[in-house]
Write an enzyme that holds these catalytic residues in place. Structure first.
Site, PDB file in Angstrom:
ATOM      1  N   GLU A 109     -24.346 -40.021  16.950  1.00 22.76           N
ATOM      2  CA  GLU A 109     -24.005 -40.186  15.526  1.00 22.76           C
ATOM      3  C   GLU A 109     -22.813 -39.298  15.156  1.00 22.76           C
ATOM      4  O   GLU A 109     -21.919 -39.705  14.418  1.00 22.76           O
ATOM      5  CB  GLU A 109     -25.228 -39.853  14.665  1.00 22.76           C
ATOM      6  CG  GLU A 109     -24.962 -39.800  13.167  1.00 22.76           C
ATOM      7  CD  GLU A 109     -25.620 -38.597  12.525  1.00 22.76           C
ATOM      8  OE1 GLU A 109     -24.910 -37.838  11.827  1.00 22.76           O
ATOM      9  OE2 GLU A 109     -26.831 -38.383  12.719  1.00 22.76           O
ATOM     10  N   GLU A 182     -19.352 -31.489  19.588  1.00 20.28           N
ATOM     11  CA  GLU A 182     -20.432 -31.899  18.688  1.00 20.28           C
ATOM     12  C   GLU A 182     -21.818 -31.752  19.307  1.00 20.28           C
ATOM     13  O   GLU A 182     -22.780 -31.472  18.605  1.00 20.28           O
ATOM     14  CB  GLU A 182     -20.223 -33.359  18.246  1.00 20.28           C
ATOM     15  CG  GLU A 182     -18.973 -33.571  17.421  1.00 20.28           C
ATOM     16  CD  GLU A 182     -18.993 -32.815  16.105  1.00 20.28           C
ATOM     17  OE1 GLU A 182     -20.027 -32.814  15.420  1.00 20.28           O
ATOM     18  OE2 GLU A 182     -17.948 -32.206  15.750  1.00 20.28           O
TER      19      GLU A 182
END
Length: 1039
Positions: A109, A182
């Site tokens: 995501e 991330e």
């Protein structure tokens, strides 16, 4: 961006969707007919841009028409909700069903939003935040789906954002460096020093450490994994920090290939923009490049148990717990039916509310009133977030030896409900709650709808059926009529005769955090030991490569953007009418409220003695929950549920618009009701003001324990806010009071009250506060209602004001008692004019010759991450430099702080903001760093003072500011800025013009004038783990 942890559903409002109409409209939109009328013209079988219409359903209760479509070539599902609301929303969701706890859907995501085929620049998602007027932009990872929603009121902006979102999810770059940033990576503690130790870094890695620092989240996650121990619910979709480092880049790419396909997608559009345009763009930019596949992502049903199970887990101790000796959580969870059975889910949701909501519910009476624990368990009531729903009941804040007692009480209550059922009045109150929620309007209706249907639709349920709430209500009433034991039979079937139930207890272990840290250390050592010299060199090289990529100026020219010229020069005015009852001002705002009346009253605290002020939040918490008039607290709650949409009180510190040494202190009372119930609601307020009950010490203890537990539980989720409030404590007089009411001081104060063996001394303070507060002296009221209802409302409001203490006193002849109180006109544009009765309407403001001073506070808390904040005292709202500072905060956030704190530092979030209180606030959230982050704050100021930004950067910051300034306001809240803060439409227009006028010189000037160390007073606060460098620094106060 957020990972969802399964949370309580039963204590939230039954319905999060809202209805209503909005007045503004974009100029190009079709004006010939409404959005609903256009949608109703579609016929089943009609082909539109590669999609086929298969259902058109008007839902009059919610003022919408739903159109269901399927994409011919891929099977993608699309639901369009046509509604005359200009705040249009798009969402695409994918069923994401991981089978391990590496957090692959959550990390994916994040990574898909870091660049795509068409938009190659790094991080287009965050860049679009400043190139758009979006009213909402985010992405969510739930237990079994990932959703990407945005909303905007601008049609061009909608197309821009849709293009970026479609390219991101279907054609992402998925670069390895973005995965490292991330997700997780091994990197040297000091990246350019190969001699420094290797450590784990990564945004999601740190985010999830922060998530599970909250014991409520930890408990909820254990509960789901153990109640549903098969398939995807047995793992942690957000990622377990100890498992995240097992995820490889190849696995991430494979998960995208199998899950992010149109055949596994559900598209949702909402609002008044034409459906055809959405479908054409989705087809042309994404779906035309795919063919149908079988995604194989469905979730099988859980195998049912033949007998109940028990489990015990550990957690870290809570240093703010109301009673340190009672920190055990215990609950019993029952697996229910499939959430795609809409009527059954609707019924069980209602049943859950009857069982656990409010002091009249059987479980509240048996568990909360028994004072065994502090509050219901973190997960309580009905939860429909998984394919098969569950119901959970239990307590937190109990002694471990009381588990058996709680278990017996739960079983006993179930038997009693099967025997006795529910009072008819409680069922009526619940149905009334649904009725008023259907009429109550919010500004984010599209997002609420998307969230409301997401779980059901994800498992191929019928989302349109979910929206037909009136039909479900009618069927529910009919079922009760046909079978008076309808609800009792459900309790018997799902609770008494259901062997699939889990008893889960969780208690603190003093060594838990140390053990977790040790496990992480061992995982790290294992990784490091397995590396060859070549791999270590590669890690060092890649670390430098990542920093270089993060530091390199980005060419965002490929991204679409609105221009400042796209922002309207003016804004819609909100006319209000002021009337006066004796000297009590009442503001009437005529709005399309859909038959609901919204009432607010503000009374000030100027005469309240200092020793009582820390008790004001507690007073507000209990004033509508202790009983009033001839009603005890149970009957009062029943009347509030039957006749209103809720009644509440909250402390307010309102900063003056012209002077940071002036503020208004008081309490805001709010409520709303259906027009037919207005006399009943105002009668309740009259009884609360005239005759509140302060005589039940036992019930007060229940409320105190619940409040203390809630405050303690809230710190990990809101640590950055607590840090900011503390950092601002010594900068303004209002800041000092704000910290007393809403800061860590209040958490500690409530903990001390909760620890008292008796509460008589506290109970006796409440009538003293009431004497100063519950009076029409220094009161003002506001009403938002339809124009037709206002005459009746004014009669009821006048009756209320005339029947509460203080009416008829000659206030104008009284001298101001306190020397530090000054008077200002209530309406800024009416300064100097006379009001009816010959006196000028004024408000009494506290004027303080406050001496701002620098203070740095470190709260040592058992968290694996930090929450860091620094505040600077700047200027009030009306100061001409305020708009420059507002733009500067957005500029610093997007062009410097985001890169340094999140991308390089690995924190979940960070930035700068300027509030109406005049404090310029730097913050970070779930941050592995602390002192380093504070040095980033200072470097950002140097960057701004050097003027290292372009005109394009300034324009983007302005767009970001205007997306907030022009955010839609619900009919219930229009005119609120004027009522509370004295900000008129003329003042807003002046502020707007000043924002447009902000330029490079003004920004550099503001940074030099206000943010230079030594020019202004700074305060700092950190919430987080033990810190050796802070401990050695005598300039820090340790708490």
């Amino acid at each position: 961006m957020a990972a969802a942890v399964r949370r309580a559903a039963g204590m939230r409002p039954l319905l999060s969707v809202r209805s209503g109409r909005s007045m503004s409209c974009c100029s190009w939109r079709w004006r010939s007919s409404s959005a609903q009328e256009r949608a109703r013209q579609y016929t089943v079988g009609k082909k539109i841009h590669g999609f086929t219409v298969n259902q058109v359903t008007p839902v009059p209760d919610l003022f919408l028409t739903a159109v269901k479509l399927n994409h011919d070539n891929t099977g993608a599902q699309h639901l369009h909700v046509a509604r005359d609301d200009p705040n249009n929303l798009f969402s695409v969701q994918f069923r994401t069903t991981p089978l391990n706890s590496t957090g692959v859907p959550h990390i994916l995501e994040h990574v898909v939003l870091c660049g795509s085929e068409k938009y190659q620049c790094r991080d287009p998602f965050f860049k679009m935040l400043t190139r758009s007027l979006a009213t909402f932009m985010n992405a969510f990872t739930a237990n079994d789906y990932t959703m990407y929603p945005f909303s905007t009121q601008n049609s061009k902006d909608f197309q821009n954002l849709l293009s970026v979102y479609l390219d991101a999810v279907f054609f992402p770059c998925l670069r390895e460096l973005d995965f490292w940033q991330e997700g997780w990576r091994l990197e040297h503690e000091i990246p350019d020093d190969p001699g420094s130790p290797l450590i784990f870094k990564g945004v999601v890695f740190n985010e999830m450490k922060g998530v599970f620092a909250n014991n409520e989240n930890l408990y909820a996650q254990h509960l789901q994994n153990k109640l549903l121990p098969e398939h995807t619910y047995s793992v942690i979709s957000g990622g377990d920090p100890l498992h995240i480092p097992k995820l490889t880049w190849e696995e991430l790419k494979n998960f995208h290939a199998t899950h992010y396909h149109p055949s596994n997608a559900r598209f949702f559009t909402y609002g008044d923009l034409p459906l055809e345009q959405h479908l054409q763009q989705i087809q042309d930019e994404a779906l035309c490049k795919f063919r149908k596949i079988e995604p194989g992502t469905s979730v099988p049903k859980q195998s049912r148990w033949s007998e109940p199970r028990e489990c015990h887990v550990n957690c870290g101790p809570d240093s703010m717990a109301p009673d340190p000796a009672k920190q055990t959580i215990y609950s019993v969870s029952f697996l229910l039916g499939d959430i795609t059975d809409n009527f059954e889910a609707f019924t069980l949701n209602l049943l859950s509310s009857l069982l656990v909501s409010g002091p009249n519910s059987p479980f509240y009476k048996a568990l909360i009133d028994a004072q065994i624990g502090t509050d219901f368990a973190p997960v309580v009531g009905y939860d429909g977030s998984t394919r098969e729903a569950c119901f959970t009941i239990g307590l937190q804040g109990i002694a471990e030896q009381d588990i058996k007692v709680v278990k017996e009480i739960i079983a006993k209550v179930i038997d009693e409900v099967i025997e006795n059922g529910f009072e008819q009045e409680r069922i009526e109150a619940l149905l009334h709650k649904i009725e008023i929620q259907l009429k109550h309007q919010t500004t984010n209706f599209g997002l609420a709808l998307a969230s409301y249907i997401a779980a059901n639709w994800n498992h191929d349920g019928d989302p349109v059926e979910m929206l037909q709430i009136s039909e479900n209500m009618a069927r529910f009433k009919q079922s009760l009529e046909d079978n008076p034991h309808f609800l009792q039979d459900k309790v018997k079937h799902y609770f008494k005769e259901n062997p699939h139930q889990l008893s889960l207890s969780m208690s603190p272990d003093e060594s838990y955090l140390k053990n977790q840290a040790q496990l992480e250390k061992e995982k790290l050592q294992e990784k490091v030991n397995s590396l060859s010299m070549e791999e270590k060199k590669e890690i060092y090289k890649k670390g430098l490569e990542l920093i270089a990529a993060q530091s390199r100026p980005q060419d965002a020219s490929s991204l679409p953007a609105l221009k400042v010229s796209d922002i309207q020069q003016t804004f819609p005015l909100t006319p209000v009418e002021m009337t006066y009852i004796d000297e009590v001002p009442v503001q009437y705002c005529s709005q399309p409220t859909n038959g609901v009346v919204y009432f607010k009253a503000f009374t000030n605290l100027n005469t309240l003695p200092e020793d009582l002020k820390p008790y004001v939040p507690l007073f507000c918490n209990v004033i509508t929950r202790m009983g009033c008039g001839n009603l005890d607290y149970r009957k009062q709650d029943q009347q509030i549920e039957l006749k209103t949409g809720g009644m509440s009180a909250s402390p307010k510190i309102l900063q003056d618009n012209d002077n940071l040494d002036m503020y208004e202190q008081g309490v805001l009372f709010t409520s709303h009701c259906l027009e037919r119930n207005l006399p009943d609601m105002m009668h309740l307020w009259t009884d609360i003001f005239n005759n509140p009950h302060f005589d039940d010490e036992e019930h007060l203890r229940v409320l105190v324990m619940m409040a203390a537990q809630e405050l303690s539980n809230g710190i990990p989720e809101s640590g950055h806010l607590y840090a900011a409030v503390r950092a601002g404590k010594t900068l303004t007089a209002a800041g000092r009071l704000q910290e007393m009411f809403n800061g860590i001081s209040q958490v500690q104060h409530m903990k001390r009250i909760a620890e008292k063996p008796e509460l008589l001394t506290v109970l006796r303070k409440l009538p003293r506060i009431k004497m100063h507060l519950l009076s029409n002296e220094n009161m003002r009221c506001a009403v938002n209602a339809t124009s037709q209802a206002i005459p009746e409302v004014s009669t009821e409001v006048e009756k209320f004001i005339r029947n509460i203490p203080g009416f008829g006193k000659k206030k104008k002849d009284k001298k101001l008692i306190r020397t530090n109180i000054t008077e200002k006109p209530l309406n800024p544009e009416d300064a100097g004019s006379e009001v009816s009765g010959g006196s000028q309407a004024t408000k009494k403001i506290v004027f303080s010759s406050f001496k701002a001073c620098q203070m740095k506070t470190h709260f040592q808390l058992p968290f694996p991450v930090n929450y860091v904040s620094e505040c600077v005292r700047t200027v009030p709202y009306m100061n001409p430099d305020f708009p420059s500072l507002l733009v500067l905060a957005r500029l610093l956030t997007s062009k410097f702080l985001h890169r340094e704190i999140r991308e390089k530092g690995g924190a979940y979030g960070g930035g700068a903001m300027l509030s109406h209180n005049g404090l310029f606030t730097f913050y970070s959230y779930r941050d592995p760093n602390s002192i380093d982050t504070m040095s980033v704050f200072r470097r950002s100021v140097d960057w701004a003072k050097a003027g290292k930004f372009t005109q394009e950067d300034i324009d983007e910051a302005k767009l970001s500011v205007f997306s907030t300034v022009d955010a839609p306001v619900a009919p219930s809240n229009r005119g609120l800025d004027r009522f509370l803060l004295g900000i008129s439409d003329e003042m807003k227009q002046k502020h707007r013009e000043q924002l447009f006028a902000v330029d490079h010189d003004r920004l550099v000037g503001a940074a030099n004038k206000y943010l230079t160390t030594g020019h202004s007073t700074w305060g700092a606060a950190i919430l987080g783990p033990e810190n050796e460098s802070i401990a050695r620094d005598p300039t820090w106060v340790q708490r």
